[in-house]
Design an enzyme around this catalytic site. Structure first.
Site, mmCIF file in Angstrom:
data_model
loop_
_atom_site.group_PDB
_atom_site.id
_atom_site.type_symbol
_atom_site.label_atom_id
_atom_site.label_comp_id
_atom_site.label_asym_id
_atom_site.label_seq_id
_atom_site.Cartn_x
_atom_site.Cartn_y
_atom_site.Cartn_z
ATOM 1 N N LEU A 1 -6.220 -1.662 -1.195
ATOM 2 C CA LEU A 1 -6.256 -2.329 0.684
ATOM 3 C C LEU A 1 -6.511 -3.342 1.328
ATOM 4 O O LEU A 1 -7.437 -3.120 1.526
ATOM 5 C CB LEU A 1 -6.967 -0.870 1.168
ATOM 6 C CG LEU A 1 -6.759 -0.101 2.643
ATOM 7 C CD1 LEU A 1 -7.055 1.093 2.821
ATOM 8 C CD2 LEU A 1 -6.336 -1.258 3.777
ATOM 9 N N HIS B 1 -0.291 1.068 15.883
ATOM 10 C CA HIS B 1 0.959 1.207 14.723
ATOM 11 C C HIS B 1 2.686 0.908 15.866
ATOM 12 O O HIS B 1 3.769 2.015 15.563
ATOM 13 C CB HIS B 1 1.383 2.862 14.268
ATOM 14 C CG HIS B 1 -0.295 3.567 13.571
ATOM 15 N ND1 HIS B 1 -1.187 3.328 14.623
ATOM 16 C CD2 HIS B 1 0.008 2.973 12.307
ATOM 17 C CE1 HIS B 1 -2.553 3.599 13.490
ATOM 18 N NE2 HIS B 1 -2.173 3.193 12.434
ATOM 19 N N GLN C 1 2.029 -2.179 5.103
ATOM 20 C CA GLN C 1 2.673 -0.763 5.880
ATOM 21 C C GLN C 1 2.776 -0.478 7.132
ATOM 22 O O GLN C 1 3.749 0.106 7.854
ATOM 23 C CB GLN C 1 0.872 -0.063 5.910
ATOM 24 C CG GLN C 1 1.349 1.141 5.157
ATOM 25 C CD GLN C 1 -0.051 2.288 4.579
ATOM 26 O OE1 GLN C 1 -1.031 2.644 4.954
ATOM 27 N NE2 GLN C 1 0.514 2.609 3.433
ATOM 28 N N GLU D 1 1.297 -1.545 -0.208
ATOM 29 C CA GLU D 1 0.039 -0.163 0.004
ATOM 30 C C GLU D 1 0.934 1.143 -0.239
ATOM 31 O O GLU D 1 2.210 1.355 1.141
ATOM 32 C CB GLU D 1 -1.030 0.127 1.110
ATOM 33 C CG GLU D 1 -2.070 -1.165 1.196
ATOM 34 C CD GLU D 1 -2.374 -1.580 2.152
ATOM 35 O OE1 GLU D 1 -2.501 -0.549 3.816
ATOM 36 O OE2 GLU D 1 -3.089 -2.645 2.801
ATOM 37 N N PRO E 1 -4.524 -9.843 9.123
ATOM 38 C CA PRO E 1 -5.274 -10.845 7.911
ATOM 39 C C PRO E 1 -4.946 -11.741 7.272
ATOM 40 O O PRO E 1 -5.172 -12.049 6.534
ATOM 41 C CB PRO E 1 -5.604 -9.279 7.208
ATOM 42 C CG PRO E 1 -5.646 -8.028 8.043
ATOM 43 C CD PRO E 1 -4.310 -8.191 8.457
ATOM 44 N N GLU F 1 -4.919 -6.845 3.050
ATOM 45 C CA GLU F 1 -2.829 -7.973 3.319
ATOM 46 C C GLU F 1 -2.965 -8.798 2.842
ATOM 47 O O GLU F 1 -2.017 -9.214 2.672
ATOM 48 C CB GLU F 1 -2.876 -7.641 4.543
ATOM 49 C CG GLU F 1 -2.394 -6.269 4.966
ATOM 50 C CD GLU F 1 -3.998 -5.269 4.951
ATOM 51 O OE1 GLU F 1 -5.033 -5.027 5.357
ATOM 52 O OE2 GLU F 1 -3.702 -3.540 4.895
ATOM 53 N N ALA G 1 3.455 -3.835 10.707
ATOM 54 C CA ALA G 1 3.453 -5.044 11.466
ATOM 55 C C ALA G 1 2.426 -5.345 12.055
ATOM 56 O O ALA G 1 1.038 -6.651 11.813
ATOM 57 C CB ALA G 1 4.413 -5.140 11.941
ATOM 58 N N ASP G 2 1.464 -3.827 12.666
ATOM 59 C CA ASP G 2 0.204 -3.992 13.335
ATOM 60 C C ASP G 2 -1.105 -4.450 12.342
ATOM 61 O O ASP G 2 -2.145 -4.985 12.972
ATOM 62 C CB ASP G 2 -0.284 -2.811 13.510
ATOM 63 C CG ASP G 2 0.652 -2.075 14.546
ATOM 64 O OD1 ASP G 2 0.794 -1.995 16.075
ATOM 65 O OD2 ASP G 2 1.400 -1.944 13.527
ATOM 66 N N PHE G 3 -1.242 -4.613 11.422
ATOM 67 C CA PHE G 3 -1.993 -4.990 10.133
ATOM 68 C C PHE G 3 -1.203 -5.928 9.436
ATOM 69 O O PHE G 3 -2.080 -6.084 8.300
ATOM 70 C CB PHE G 3 -2.332 -3.545 9.066
ATOM 71 C CG PHE G 3 -2.410 -2.318 9.774
ATOM 72 C CD1 PHE G 3 -3.693 -2.372 10.478
ATOM 73 C CD2 PHE G 3 -1.442 -0.962 9.449
ATOM 74 C CE1 PHE G 3 -3.312 -1.276 11.459
ATOM 75 C CE2 PHE G 3 -1.962 -0.180 10.017
ATOM 76 C CZ PHE G 3 -2.826 -0.027 11.327
ATOM 77 N N ILE G 4 -0.691 -6.793 9.736
ATOM 78 C CA ILE G 4 -0.077 -7.916 9.130
ATOM 79 C C ILE G 4 -1.308 -9.078 9.306
ATOM 80 O O ILE G 4 -1.947 -10.317 8.543
ATOM 81 C CB ILE G 4 0.901 -8.531 9.422
ATOM 82 C CG1 ILE G 4 1.682 -9.711 8.223
ATOM 83 C CG2 ILE G 4 1.673 -8.642 10.633
ATOM 84 C CD1 ILE G 4 3.039 -9.625 8.802
#
Ligand code: TPP
Ligand code: MG
Lengths: 315, 327
Positions: free
Chosen positions: B58, B129, B82, B29, B89, B60, B84-87
């Site tokens: 958008l 984050h 973007q 992203e 999914p 993951e 690591a917190d959003f890895i």
């Protein structure tokens, strides 16, 4: 194509026999799904186009070049099993040589893989199409949506064939989606949506062929909804009589794709009865030989459990 | 040689590897025109174009799933998550797919992908984050996990990751991106995956850390050195494969071990290092293995006092060093 369907059915029936004999711990079937699968395989260029399969794609994989022996080796979990060396349950197909991508048991992840294969093909300028299969239940997964979205964004040479057999184990179509036909969703991704009777071999061939041509011509992806009949229980661990009415199960038999095509071939005089007999006999003989070979084949070594976690030359 | 930032190490590695091998490409992203939210991919889009520096939807799970598919078809994708917190999914694609493709196909298929993600706290990133996620993936054989702490290592290890035939997760501590400067050698070089590095030699106790914590440990070691406590600081660098011999060699020298990590204490990767030392280094120890880590609360808060409470500080680490030295 008729021969391929007959062979697939013979292999499939035999694995259930082996299961009942206690020789095959787990089996999962493609009976009733053969026409769309064989049609699709014949509309593709084997060894150049890709299949990212799911567990019902026995007929598909046989038509792409796997053999009854390859499959029986996986049923017995033998070392020589080309799909996984006996590591995965049967029907978890995979062959780099035949461009059949290795499949996990996870429903839905494969759709993104097919999008990735198609993206790489497009960027590299390769004339390749990625075909992926899934059941109608699998279309509820997020990865299904994400993969189709990619296919639409990049107009990928991508085809998703939904083999809609009305059930996801026991969950009926009406509890899976609010529409009767999943192909309606294609418009939401900006790709072509096609509905076909997946039990009709020639109609299925025409539908997949058109999708392959669309993909090769740079005109983007296709979502095909193929209505099929699931003849067997979900797997050897399921009994569909618990959730499907008897009348429904009886009606299924009238939807046998192989009988339908056989009737057509005989009626049109394309195939004589005795030819049909020999097709059946050849299939049985091939399955017999495959079972004999696979049963006698060696099991994997226990200590090889530790191998192939990473590339061995680098490990 | 000029001093460069850690993020320049990322950028140089990507730039050079894409130049060296046209199979290498980047997706994620905002990695394209914008060059990434931290500017890690700045300049790549102008040089290599959209097809190889691709802004993705958008989503993951598909970023990793598509990378896996593209790796099957002759390319080497470097996927950026973007934060690591959003890895999460993509957990399924990483754990069920990437990590198992070679194993489940008995070596017929490999999965040469790199997954980069900025991680870690101390930047007022709040709950979403600031996370450390290495422990989730350290539990999964089939993945290599790299966490560099210097600009030189960042470049060398990222190059190694891109050239590796298996999936590599590459976590970059976002607070170190511009804070940490150092020399980056000229020319092409690779830092091998699987080797720890002794950042400071010492004799009284050993401390094991990665990412930002390496630097906090070095500060703490400097502080306690004034008091006569000689600390050896070992930068773990690669969580998997873990350099066990280096860990045990340091314990053999000092007989005391402190493990520092900013993830939650319970089940953090430092627990594994502590277990290895306890199991394989018991005879060498003069004191129990001690851990300094984040508290067992769901995540790092945004406000200053609570963020500081969460993140192990050089002072807290120094206190633990004193305690361990006097044991
Ligand atoms: C992610 C995931 N959830 C659940 C399962 C267990 N499971 C295996 S097949 C299946 C039903 C799939 O139904 P459908 O997609 O319609 O395919 P069909 O078996 O009918 O061909 C379920 C629930 C699984 N394998 N993966
Ligand atoms: Mg179904």
């Amino acid at each position: 194509m008729y021969r391929q369907m007959v062979l697939a059915r013979a292999v499939d029936r035999r694995m259930w026999v082996l299961n009942r004999q206690g020789k095959a711990p787990f089996v999962i079937s493609g009976q009733g799904h053969e026409a769309i699968q064989v049609a699709a395989a014949n509309a593709m260029r084997p060894g150049s186009d890709w299949l990212v399969p799911y567990y019902r794609d026995l007929a598909f994989c046989l038509a792409l070049g796997q053999t009854a022996r390859d499959f029986m080796l996986s049923v017995f979990g033998r070392a020589e099993d080309p799909n996984s060396g006996g590591r995965q349950m049967p029907s978890h197909f995979g062959s780099s040589r035949l461009r059949i991508m290795t499949k996990s048991s996870v429903v839905g992840t494969q759709i993104c893989h097919a999008a990735g294969i198609a993206y790489a093909a497009k960027v590299r300028g390769l004339d390749e199409v990625a075909v992926t299969c899934i059941g109608e239940g699998g279309t509820s997964q997020g990865d299904w949506h994400e993969g189709l979205n990619w296919a639409g964004v990049h107009r990928l040479p991508f085809i998703c064939i939904v083999q809609d057999n009305d059930y996801a184990i026991s969950v009926p179509h009406r509890l899976q989606m609010g529409i009767d036909n999943v192909a309606k969703r294609a418009v939401g991704y900006g790709i072509a949506g096609v509905t076909v009777d997946g039990g009709d071999l020639l109609a299925s061939y025409a539908a997949v062929k058109a999708a392959v041509e669309r993909a090769r011509g740079g005109d983007g992806a296709t979502l095909i909804s193929a209505k099929v009949a699931r003849f067997t229980s979900h797997s050897s661990d399921d009994d569909q009589r618990r959730y499907r009415p008897q009348a429904e199960l009886e009606a299924l038999l009238r939807r046998d794709p192989i009988e339908r095509f056989r009737g057509y071939l005989l009626d049109e005089g394309v195939m004589a009865e005795d030819v049909d007999d020999s097709v059946q006999q050849e299939a049985t003989a091939e399955v017999d030989a495959a079972v004999t070979y696979a049963e006698a084949a060696a099991s994997p070594l226990a200590e090889d459990t530790l191998r192939n976690v990473f590339a061995e030359e680098s490990a | 040689m000029t001093q460069k930032t850690l993020i320049e190490g990322v950028r140089e590695a990507l730039m050079e590897e894409m130049e060296r091998d046209e199979r290498v490409w980047v997706l994620g992203e905002d990695v394209g025109r914008k060059g990434g939210v931290f500017l890690a991919t700045e300049g790549l889009y102008d040089r290599y174009g959209e097809a190889r520096v691709l802004d993705t939807p958008l989503a993951e799970s598909s970023i990793i799933g598509v990378a896996i598919g593209a790796a099957m078809n002759g390319t080497i994708p470097v996927a950026e998550i973007q934060f690591a917190d959003f890895i999460h999914p993509a957990f399924d694609q990483i754990v069920s797919e990437a990590a198992r493709i070679r194993y489940r196909s008995n070596g017929d298929f490999g999965c040469p992908i790199v997954i980069r993600a900025p991680f870690g706290g101390g930047v007022h990133g709040g709950l979403y984050h600031s996370q450390s996620v290495e422990a989730f993936y350290a539990h999964v054989p089939g993945l290599k996990i790299v966490i560099p702490s210097t600009p030189e290592d960042t470049k060398g290890l990222l190059k190694a990751a891109i050239r590796d035939p298996d999936p590599v997760m590459f976590f970059e501590h976002k607070k170190t991106y511009r804070l940490i400067k150092g020399e980056i050698p000229e020319g092409d070089y690779v830092t091998p995956i699987g080797k720890a590095a002794v950042r400071r030699e010492g004799t009284r106790l050993s401390v094991f850390a990665w990412g930002l914590m390496v630097h906090y440990c070095l500060q703490a070691a400097e502080e306690v050195a004034q008091e006569g406590i000689s600390v050896e600081v070992v930068d773990i660098r690669t969580i998997a494969p873990l350099d066990k011999p280096a860990i045990l060699a340091s314990v053999e020298k000092t007989a005391r071990a402190l493990v520092v990590y900013e993830d939650n204490l319970t089940g953090g990767f430092g627990a594994e290092i502590a277990a290895i030392i306890a199991e394989e280094g018991f005879e060498m120890l003069d004191a129990p293995v001690i851990r300094v880590a984040g508290p067992d609360v769901p995540a790092m808060p945004f406000n200053k006092p609570q963020e500081e409470f969460f993140l192990p500080s050089p002072e807290r680490i120094a206190t633990a060093m004193r305690k361990l030295a006097s044991y």
